[in-house]
Scaffold this motif. Structure first.
Motif, PDB file in Angstrom:
ATOM      1  N   MET A  84      -2.997   4.107  -2.657  1.00 52.89           N
ATOM      2  CA  MET A  84      -3.042   5.430  -2.375  1.00 52.89           C
ATOM      3  C   MET A  84      -4.120   6.246  -2.248  1.00 52.89           C
ATOM      4  SD  MET A  84      -0.098   8.416  -3.128  1.00 52.89           S
ATOM      5  CE  MET A  84      -0.855   9.033  -4.804  1.00 52.89           C
ATOM      6  N   ARG A 113      -6.689   5.344  -0.206  1.00 57.45           N
ATOM      7  CA  ARG A 113      -6.527   5.856   1.019  1.00 57.45           C
ATOM      8  C   ARG A 113      -7.041   7.397   1.362  1.00 57.45           C
ATOM      9  NH1 ARG A 113      -0.785   2.871   2.431  1.00 57.45           N
ATOM     10  NH2 ARG A 113      -1.652   1.177   3.746  1.00 57.45           N
ATOM     11  N   VAL A 114      -6.301   8.082   0.333  1.00 57.50           N
ATOM     12  CA  VAL A 114      -6.597   9.580   0.416  1.00 57.50           C
ATOM     13  C   VAL A 114      -8.309   9.766   0.368  1.00 57.50           C
ATOM     14  CG1 VAL A 114      -6.566  11.637  -1.079  1.00 57.50           C
ATOM     15  CG2 VAL A 114      -4.701  10.199  -0.754  1.00 57.50           C
ATOM     16  N   ARG A 168       6.107   6.658  -0.213  1.00 55.44           N
ATOM     17  CA  ARG A 168       5.357   7.220   1.073  1.00 55.44           C
ATOM     18  C   ARG A 168       4.406   6.490   1.416  1.00 55.44           C
ATOM     19  NH1 ARG A 168       9.631   9.362   1.009  1.00 55.44           N
ATOM     20  NH2 ARG A 168      10.083  11.440   0.806  1.00 55.44           N
ATOM     21  N   CYS A 169       3.497   6.117   0.601  1.00 52.67           N
ATOM     22  CA  CYS A 169       2.306   5.345   1.041  1.00 52.67           C
ATOM     23  C   CYS A 169       2.579   3.776   0.962  1.00 52.67           C
ATOM     24  CB  CYS A 169       1.155   5.716  -0.017  1.00 52.67           C
ATOM     25  SG  CYS A 169      -0.408   5.282   0.670  1.00 52.67           S
ATOM     26  N   PRO A 198       2.473   3.298   6.059  1.00 53.05           N
ATOM     27  CA  PRO A 198       2.709   4.704   5.411  1.00 53.05           C
ATOM     28  C   PRO A 198       3.309   5.663   6.210  1.00 53.05           C
ATOM     29  CG  PRO A 198       0.267   4.122   6.062  1.00 53.05           C
ATOM     30  CD  PRO A 198       1.007   2.837   6.532  1.00 53.05           C
ATOM     31  N   LEU A 199       4.153   6.235   5.208  1.00 54.96           N
ATOM     32  CA  LEU A 199       5.015   7.376   5.905  1.00 54.96           C
ATOM     33  C   LEU A 199       4.397   8.749   5.946  1.00 54.96           C
ATOM     34  CD1 LEU A 199       8.369   6.529   4.192  1.00 54.96           C
ATOM     35  CD2 LEU A 199       7.318   5.704   6.638  1.00 54.96           C
ATOM     36  N   CYS A 200       3.201   8.928   6.426  1.00 54.33           N
ATOM     37  CA  CYS A 200       2.277  10.126   6.395  1.00 54.33           C
ATOM     38  C   CYS A 200       2.791  11.518   7.009  1.00 54.33           C
ATOM     39  CB  CYS A 200       0.824   9.882   7.322  1.00 54.33           C
ATOM     40  SG  CYS A 200      -0.104   8.594   6.935  1.00 54.33           S
ATOM     41  N   CYS A 228       4.662  12.750   3.589  1.00 49.41           N
ATOM     42  CA  CYS A 228       3.583  12.750   2.480  1.00 49.41           C
ATOM     43  C   CYS A 228       3.045  13.983   2.332  1.00 49.41           C
ATOM     44  CB  CYS A 228       2.580  11.648   2.558  1.00 49.41           C
ATOM     45  SG  CYS A 228       1.651  11.434   1.273  1.00 49.41           S
ATOM     46  N   LEU A 265       0.348  14.676   0.598  1.00 50.06           N
ATOM     47  CA  LEU A 265      -1.163  14.460   0.677  1.00 50.06           C
ATOM     48  C   LEU A 265      -1.442  14.455   1.985  1.00 50.06           C
ATOM     49  CD1 LEU A 265      -1.220  11.891  -2.397  1.00 50.06           C
ATOM     50  CD2 LEU A 265      -1.571  14.342  -2.375  1.00 50.06           C
ATOM     51  N   VAL A 266      -0.882  14.666   3.236  1.00 50.03           N
ATOM     52  CA  VAL A 266      -1.190  14.286   4.343  1.00 50.03           C
ATOM     53  C   VAL A 266      -2.492  15.136   4.830  1.00 50.03           C
ATOM     54  CG1 VAL A 266       0.404  15.816   5.534  1.00 50.03           C
ATOM     55  CG2 VAL A 266      -0.584  13.879   6.938  1.00 50.03           C
ATOM     56  N   CYS A 274      -5.723  13.749   3.335  1.00 47.95           N
ATOM     57  CA  CYS A 274      -5.844  12.129   3.127  1.00 47.95           C
ATOM     58  C   CYS A 274      -6.616  11.736   4.158  1.00 47.95           C
ATOM     59  CB  CYS A 274      -4.513  11.622   3.414  1.00 47.95           C
ATOM     60  SG  CYS A 274      -4.540   9.679   3.445  1.00 47.95           S
ATOM     61  N   LEU A 324      -7.081   8.613   5.427  1.00 50.38           N
ATOM     62  CA  LEU A 324      -6.380   7.390   6.157  1.00 50.38           C
ATOM     63  C   LEU A 324      -5.511   8.417   7.278  1.00 50.38           C
ATOM     64  CD1 LEU A 324      -5.939   4.711   7.163  1.00 50.38           C
ATOM     65  CD2 LEU A 324      -3.945   4.767   5.500  1.00 50.38           C
ATOM     66  N   ALA A 325      -4.899   9.296   6.720  1.00 49.95           N
ATOM     67  CA  ALA A 325      -4.194  10.168   7.577  1.00 49.95           C
ATOM     68  C   ALA A 325      -4.730  10.804   8.711  1.00 49.95           C
ATOM     69  CB  ALA A 325      -3.179  11.170   6.872  1.00 49.95           C
TER      70      ALA A 325
HETATM   71  S1  SF4 Z   1      -1.115  10.746   3.966  1.00 46.51           S
HETATM   72 FE1  SF4 Z   1      -0.198   8.622   4.584  1.00 46.51          FE
HETATM   73  S2  SF4 Z   1      -2.032   7.111   4.049  1.00 46.51           S
HETATM   74 FE2  SF4 Z   1      -2.466   9.207   2.790  1.00 46.51          FE
HETATM   75  S3  SF4 Z   1      -1.523   8.990   0.887  1.00 46.51           S
HETATM   76 FE3  SF4 Z   1       0.141   9.970   2.070  1.00 46.51          FE
HETATM   77  S4  SF4 Z   1       1.337   8.386   2.999  1.00 46.51           S
HETATM   78 FE4  SF4 Z   1      -0.509   7.416   2.208  1.00 46.51          FE
END
Ligand code: SF4
Length: 197
Positions: free
Chosen positions: A118, A121-122, A164-165, A170-172, A175, A177-178, A181, A183-184
């Protein structure tokens, strides 16, 4: 508030074991053996019977051995430094970091595989297989955990990473952190992209 002892027992049980399984036997063990002294003098057959639901009887002897060493080396108190913790059998950087962070509220570094994924990805960090040992990720973790409420932040990050991740999908959209993030953001720009960082 969980004691260092309870955190240590929990983390040893959680090694290669799902949380739901470990949870059941954790309660039974800390009720039967509420501190290091009790665990150090545990009847091994009884302890094995308690851990049997996870199918890893050796975990019983591991726990008792750790407790006996703590009894002998640290007068029955779980040590509050990484070096002493990692000198105990089966205690690596992750368990030591978790005991320091969650048991003592100290600045431990406890990054497991899902949390490393995670954080990578962030931050948009490309990693190899052993991401949880990547210095950039460990550094990011240290920066994210504030001095106050270390336990809470650590557990919150673990929860988001696990729930979530997810590795492949991943369930962005669910989440917290979307908004920050990498990756999101990449997935928003290219909706068909769902791959790993
Ligand atoms: S937004 Fe998506 S990829 Fe980023 S930390 Fe959350 S679940 Fe993971």
């Amino acid at each position: 508030m969980p004691s260092p002892y309870r955190i240590l027992v929990a983390e040893v049980l959680l090694r290669k074991t799902r949380a739901a399984q470990a949870d059941v036997i954790f309660t039974a063990i800390v009720e039967a053996y509420p501190n290091i002294a009790h665990l150090a003098s545990a009847n091994l057959s009884h302890l094995r019977a308690l851990v049997m639901p996870i199918g890893l009887p050796r975990r019983a002897s591991d726990l008792r051995r750790i407790a006996r060493l703590i009894q002998a080396r640290h007068d029955g108190h779980v040590p509050a430094d990484a070096e002493s913790l990692q000198a105990l059998p089966g205690i690596g950087p992750y368990i030591a970091g978790a005991v320091l962070t969650c048991g003592f509220g100290k600045a431990g570094i406890a990054v497991d595989g899902p949390l490393a994924r995670m954080l990578a990805r962030v931050a948009g960090i490309r990693t190899r297989e052993r991401a949880h040992t990547d210095r950039r990720i460990l550094s990011l973790y240290s920066q994210l955990i504030p001095r106050e409420s270390r336990r809470l932040y650590h557990w919150s990050l673990l929860d988001v990473a696990a729930a979530r991740c997810l590795p492949r999908k991943p369930l962005c959209d669910q989440c917290p952190l979307v908004a920050v993030c990498a990756l999101a953001s990449r997935r928003r720009r290219n909706p068909v992209f769902s791959g790993r960082v």
